[in-house]
Scaffold this active site. Sequence first.
Site: not given
Length: 246
Positions: A138, A150
């Site tokens: 990401s 995350y």
Amino acid sequence: MSGQLDGRIALVTGAARGLGFEIARRLAEDGATVWLNGRDRAALEVAARRIGGGARVLAFDIADDAATEAAFATLADGGLDILVNNVGQRDRRPLVQLQREDMAALLATNLVAPFDLARRALPLMQARKYGRIVNITSIAADIARGDVLYTASKGGLAALTRALAAELGITGITVNAVAPGYFATEANGEMAADPDIAEHLSRRTSLGRWGEPEEIAGAVAFLASPEASYITGHTLAVDGGYLTHF
């Protein structure tokens, strides 16, 4: 390029919907037999029917060691050439609401499982003399807006990509990553409908919009193909210019 993956066998985690589904569909279009992974067998079967003849269902929880071992026993019969570690869970709660076990649980799926799948895939790829591991990280691996669990897990996955590339290069297996930006997936449906976020992306990205799920697939297919044979340890941002635009 259609046919560039003829005869190859791929495993895509989290393939029932969203980015994983589009990646699996593209690999199948390019000629690969693709095992679709997830925990919901019914959803995987629907996805496999949508993709067509090149799709196979392999339902198991990648964070479950026994289930993963059984799944790889199935894969061993035909072998494996391509592993796409796409699954990525998220917990957007602020730090003050999180406990130690929350980080451990997210890392188990987002980081430990990709490590374990790569470890298990190695002998299968070596036996077939072809190996491509593509980790879906990401842009959160490079920039942050909170979302601590995350962000930390994706930063770890980016580092794992580099470490595996360095260690496995001698085997001829390549290890790369694709780092998505803002994609209008089912999981992001509420955010994608938010005009404030659309306005933010219009200013913050070079292309000025959300990415569509199918726009991730070409990057993964390229890194999985013979054309990417001299690329390893690289992270390709597919983010509409988010990381480079200011």
